[in-house]
Scaffold this active site. Sequence first.
Site, PDB file in Angstrom:
ATOM      1  N   ASN A   1      -2.285  -2.939   5.851  1.00 18.11           N
ATOM      2  CA  ASN A   1      -2.307  -2.719   7.298  1.00 18.11           C
ATOM      3  C   ASN A   1      -1.024  -3.267   7.928  1.00 18.11           C
ATOM      4  O   ASN A   1      -0.186  -2.513   8.414  1.00 18.11           O
ATOM      5  CB  ASN A   1      -3.543  -3.395   7.911  1.00 18.11           C
ATOM      6  CG  ASN A   1      -3.696  -3.092   9.395  1.00 18.11           C
ATOM      7  OD1 ASN A   1      -2.751  -2.735  10.078  1.00 18.11           O
ATOM      8  ND2 ASN A   1      -4.911  -3.236   9.908  1.00 18.11           N
ATOM      9  N   THR A   2      -0.832  -4.596   7.844  1.00 20.25           N
ATOM     10  CA  THR A   2       0.300  -5.227   8.523  1.00 20.25           C
ATOM     11  C   THR A   2       1.649  -4.670   8.070  1.00 20.25           C
ATOM     12  O   THR A   2       2.557  -4.484   8.888  1.00 20.25           O
ATOM     13  CB  THR A   2       0.278  -6.749   8.269  1.00 20.25           C
ATOM     14  OG1 THR A   2      -1.009  -7.250   8.629  1.00 20.25           O
ATOM     15  CG2 THR A   2       1.330  -7.456   9.107  1.00 20.25           C
TER      16      THR A   2
ATOM     17  N   GLY B   1      -1.410 -10.163   5.542  1.00 19.61           N
ATOM     18  CA  GLY B   1      -0.338 -10.169   6.545  1.00 19.61           C
ATOM     19  C   GLY B   1       0.874 -10.995   6.170  1.00 19.61           C
ATOM     20  O   GLY B   1       1.829 -11.076   6.932  1.00 19.61           O
TER      21      GLY B   1
ATOM     22  N   ALA C   1      -4.158  -6.498   0.539  1.00 18.70           N
ATOM     23  CA  ALA C   1      -3.484  -7.635   1.180  1.00 18.70           C
ATOM     24  C   ALA C   1      -2.296  -8.129   0.378  1.00 18.70           C
ATOM     25  O   ALA C   1      -2.340  -8.209  -0.842  1.00 18.70           O
ATOM     26  CB  ALA C   1      -4.437  -8.798   1.400  1.00 18.70           C
ATOM     27  N   GLY C   2      -1.233  -8.458   1.098  1.00 16.30           N
ATOM     28  CA  GLY C   2      -0.052  -9.052   0.488  1.00 16.30           C
ATOM     29  C   GLY C   2       1.163  -8.150   0.457  1.00 16.30           C
ATOM     30  O   GLY C   2       2.291  -8.632   0.461  1.00 16.30           O
TER      31      GLY C   2
ATOM     32  N   LYS D   1     -15.938  -2.483   3.673  1.00 20.29           N
ATOM     33  CA  LYS D   1     -14.954  -3.400   3.107  1.00 20.29           C
ATOM     34  C   LYS D   1     -15.484  -4.797   3.408  1.00 20.29           C
ATOM     35  O   LYS D   1     -15.404  -5.273   4.539  1.00 20.29           O
ATOM     36  CB  LYS D   1     -13.577  -3.198   3.743  1.00 20.29           C
ATOM     37  CG  LYS D   1     -12.545  -4.174   3.206  1.00 20.29           C
ATOM     38  CD  LYS D   1     -11.239  -4.160   4.001  1.00 20.29           C
ATOM     39  CE  LYS D   1     -10.340  -5.300   3.537  1.00 20.29           C
ATOM     40  NZ  LYS D   1      -9.151  -5.472   4.387  1.00 20.29           N
TER      41      LYS D   1
END
Lengths: 66, 66, 66, 66, 258, 258, 258, 258
Positions: G209-210, G161, G187-188, G100
Amino acid sequence: MQITLNGKSREVADATTVKALLDELGLHAMRVAVQVNLDIIKREQYESAVLNAGDKVEVLTFMAGG
Amino acid sequence: MQITLNGKSREVADATTVKALLDELGLHAMRVAVQVNLDIIKREQYESAVLNAGDKVEVLTFMAGG
Amino acid sequence: MQITLNGKSREVADATTVKALLDELGLHAMRVAVQVNLDIIKREQYESAVLNAGDKVEVLTFMAGG
Amino acid sequence: MQITLNGKSREVADATTVKALLDELGLHAMRVAVQVNLDIIKREQYESAVLNAGDKVEVLTFMAGG
Amino acid sequence: MHGHAPLKIGDKEFDSRLIVGTGKYSDFPTMQKALEASGTNMVTVAVRRVNLDRTQESLLDYIDLKRYALLPNTAGCYSADEAVKYARLAREVGMSNMVKLEVIGDQRTLFPDNEELLKATKILVKDGFIVLPYTNDDPIMAKKLEDAGAAAVMPLGAPIGSGLGIRNPHNILIILQTIKVPVIVDAGVGTASDAAIAMELGSDGVLMNTAIAGAKDPIKMAEAMRKAVEAGHLAFLAGRIPRKSYASASTTMEGMIE
Amino acid sequence: MHGHAPLKIGDKEFDSRLIVGTGKYSDFPTMQKALEASGTNMVTVAVRRVNLDRTQESLLDYIDLKRYALLPNTAGCYSADEAVKYARLAREVGMSNMVKLEVIGDQRTLFPDNEELLKATKILVKDGFIVLPYTNDDPIMAKKLEDAGAAAVMPLGAPIGSGLGIRNPHNILIILQTIKVPVIVDAGVGTASDAAIAMELGSDGVLMNTAIAGAKDPIKMAEAMRKAVEAGHLAFLAGRIPRKSYASASTTMEGMIE
Amino acid sequence: MHGHAPLKIGDKEFDSRLIVGTGKYSDFPTMQKALEASGTNMVTVAVRRVNLDRTQESLLDYIDLKRYALLPNTAGCYSADEAVKYARLAREVGMSNMVKLEVIGDQRTLFPDNEELLKATKILVKDGFIVLPYTNDDPIMAKKLEDAGAAAVMPLGAPIGSGLGIRNPHNILIILQTIKVPVIVDAGVGTASDAAIAMELGSDGVLMNTAIAGAKDPIKMAEAMRKAVEAGHLAFLAGRIPRKSYASASTTMEGMIE
Amino acid sequence: MHGHAPLKIGDKEFDSRLIVGTGKYSDFPTMQKALEASGTNMVTVAVRRVNLDRTQESLLDYIDLKRYALLPNTAGCYSADEAVKYARLAREVGMSNMVKLEVIGDQRTLFPDNEELLKATKILVKDGFIVLPYTNDDPIMAKKLEDAGAAAVMPLGAPIGSGLGIRNPHNILIILQTIKVPVIVDAGVGTASDAAIAMELGSDGVLMNTAIAGAKDPIKMAEAMRKAVEAGHLAFLAGRIPRKSYASASTTMEGMIE
């Protein structure tokens, strides 16, 4: 002799090989990457790669990340 | 002689200068840019710049645009 | 006699009229509304409307609002 | 005699009961609602409820809907 | 600080924060009236071949050069080299050393090719141009363009002519927080509120063409845009109220009859 | 047709389509300047007890009645009866037979109690008032209020003082298509673009208070709102371009060097 | 065609379209359960110094390599050279030749530096890596990355995040129409509906992830995300109803009592 | 507390939080499979004249009454009286004393006439019905319906069949904070993410028909909706991360080579 391992100085026997270092550290050779003075050491070179005094050694592995 | 002017072939007198061409076209020298065979001709060169047969001449100006 | 004016008790002369009260209060008759015991007193009644002891009198006007 | 059934006129025997009508129509009594001239007929009245000429009879059930 | 100082590009100051394109009008007189109604001080033009038959009138006959600065564009260019060439031709025409630098990456979206755009910006800045690059809403690229010497950065709100408004105000805001040169929202505006929103973010200006030229009544829309840009800019300066999930009365209960 | 004829309420015509509240200003002089800057012709006021101690100045000393029509409200009323009472008291004060009819249903949202609102509207219309009910964005209720004789209908964009803007433009649009009396968006506006959006929908006017009074610089924001309302109204009249998913060039490729 | 064929990266096929990060969990057992609940087949990891004191446990003790493919990232790299170095170190660790690829352009937004990213992509592709670059939502850059040999392109929905969701779905859609390699929104995502929206656009997958690790209950959120990704993907395949401005009854009037 | 306890209407508990309509399917077998795929426990039906010609099959032959509770509606009713009549006819059919109470105010929007709806609710509650009124997103009206004895309140997200999604989530949220009986979002859902959003707000359930029946592949969409409702509900329970304007890395810089 003195080397720098992951940013900290460390005393190791003269002519220590990368493999010896990993064994001494108790690290699983199959799960780390090793860099000496900006050069990546391939796994097949671990036995032949001899460290010199003052070498900057980095031993890395997979950690949590996104 | 034949030149190509803005993509169309055109008959002009031999040794025609850029200035002569613009005059012939009735174009205001202060409002156009001239390119001959990929080179931009600066205004101060209009009088000295002599066209040759087969030259690709482009005369451009400002048009509507966003 | 005692009346309640805008929630506070107040001493006024017996048989005070609404007009007299407004004058006493120095209020511009053209800019207020008067309610006595839940009844709105029309402006033309100000002179005739006589207050009684214990009356609940409300004098209202325009204040800031959205 | 003539009745109006679901908006269409229909010939039925005199003194037909709601139950008789449903039987005649081959309708499962447990799955319909019946209204005669604006009154809903309860299921227990089906046998006793006798239709008269000109009655407006509505027989309804569950259909597709959101 | 963005939106506070007057709009200054190169060494010129502009009263109006609205830049208007000259394309797509039904006729030049309509364009002329729309430019007037918009209150703009700067209009974009393209560089194209003169038409040698005298039939067509000239755009420039309808633009008062004492009133409007010209901002030539490189519309239709798909590489740095081509864009640089058109910028130089524009300068030769001799009325402006400013350029609205466009390097298009794709025909359907007309989105910029930022890689080529950055290359062209560096060349033209070195060559003495006042470069206003049309780019997307990427703050990282905006910073690179500023570092390359762009006189202003012009992020798009949405595809050119789409009228989709400011699709990602959050990115425009981050660009404003990231760079110091003027930020002019270019492309995407469809109606007055879009222009107001662009300015409320703190942008230094807005550039539009289709939203005015393509409106049923371009002159009225031009006036709407003038007011919208002023309204959005004033609202930015005035400092809006915070958003709250619940109500807060504008009239007090105090003084009601108990 | 909404947004086309001048704003007419009862038999009065108003040049400005912006109605401004007088609440929440830091002081009366600021309010006075803000009203001026807003260009409004109509201001809302509340009916409250006069203060008998002479310490406070009077609101009315700061409102030029030749310039502004007064629109008394029934803010703070939670039932039809109470609202009717305050409307009548307002009329007694004697400067207006118009009323901004508020019947609040809940303290936290200040959303209207439409059931009580409709009841009060019927009573006050019969009683000769020019009734402007503050309601929510329900087209069915808007029609009932029109049928009850309301002179205008004032749907909220968002909770009073929330600054959340027009939460559901689609409903405002349907209200505009459903009723004939003026539609004035009341409450929710937070900044200039919100007011522009309200007008772009075709609304006949906008009413606001907190957005101006609560701004860091109320006078500047008042000017912003004047321009935003005009901009949105002009954009509505001008006829915006359609939204498109892709780009459409504002500069033709024609005339480029081959 | 995007979203139709199973997710294939390089020569590996993945049943799950959800890729999950291993960062930010309170502890490894929670992470392990969350990964299980998410149904993912691929997890991201970082390359960092081993800790020489034995106190800490190892991440890899909690990741079943028969169940999960490892996707090492180059998080924290700010140049092509640094990112290439970390990619090679990751390969040396010897469990994956996928990467990645992150080249960050700014610390506050963690937005990608596309210029450096493209450079690194070209180097690593030539070097035999399966490269999944993390980029922004620029379709032009997405195409350049595909042309450079990227095995998939991973546009961001919003800052890493931030939980702001897909800020500009229109751009993601255009990317899907522009390139052929898998598009994975990275992301987002903040909550389940964000993941569903990403998939409804036709994306081939989502990486997060977050949103999971940072939830009050990461394991429950992981399950939510699994279902949301499946739901969004199914909805994309099923073909949603068109949006209409007005109602269309789901029950016919036919058969009502006249 | 909303969204926490299992969905309970009257004295019945329902495993699924998705209620599905039976209208608009191309044929009954497709409907039957879609209901199965949706995992619903409750389906809506209309009350209409039986068709006396035997040509048509019966809806009820395709609905397993052991598996699905029936929720008859009063669709097509424009007054309290008419709706009450249809509710009573529905009860006579004898399979349910629940009613999805619809009193329509306008044909084009199919928005509820809340005044008549409230009247009908009071009558039917007194008459022993379990009443689920279809209303708009007005929290004040929702409270009145709860006070009138409604077993649940069903605010619309957008016009029936419009697929416009939840137009005003803020109002749904306020309704959830205002009343205690179950809140079921009815109408407006167009695709999976809309259903997820409804549940993420904390709603107790979602009712839909057109979104499934009108999809190109209704059975696949039914499955999507099942997962979306579960995903949204789990996400609500899991507690999403807060939205932040900027990034927060999911990978630490710690342990990088200095």
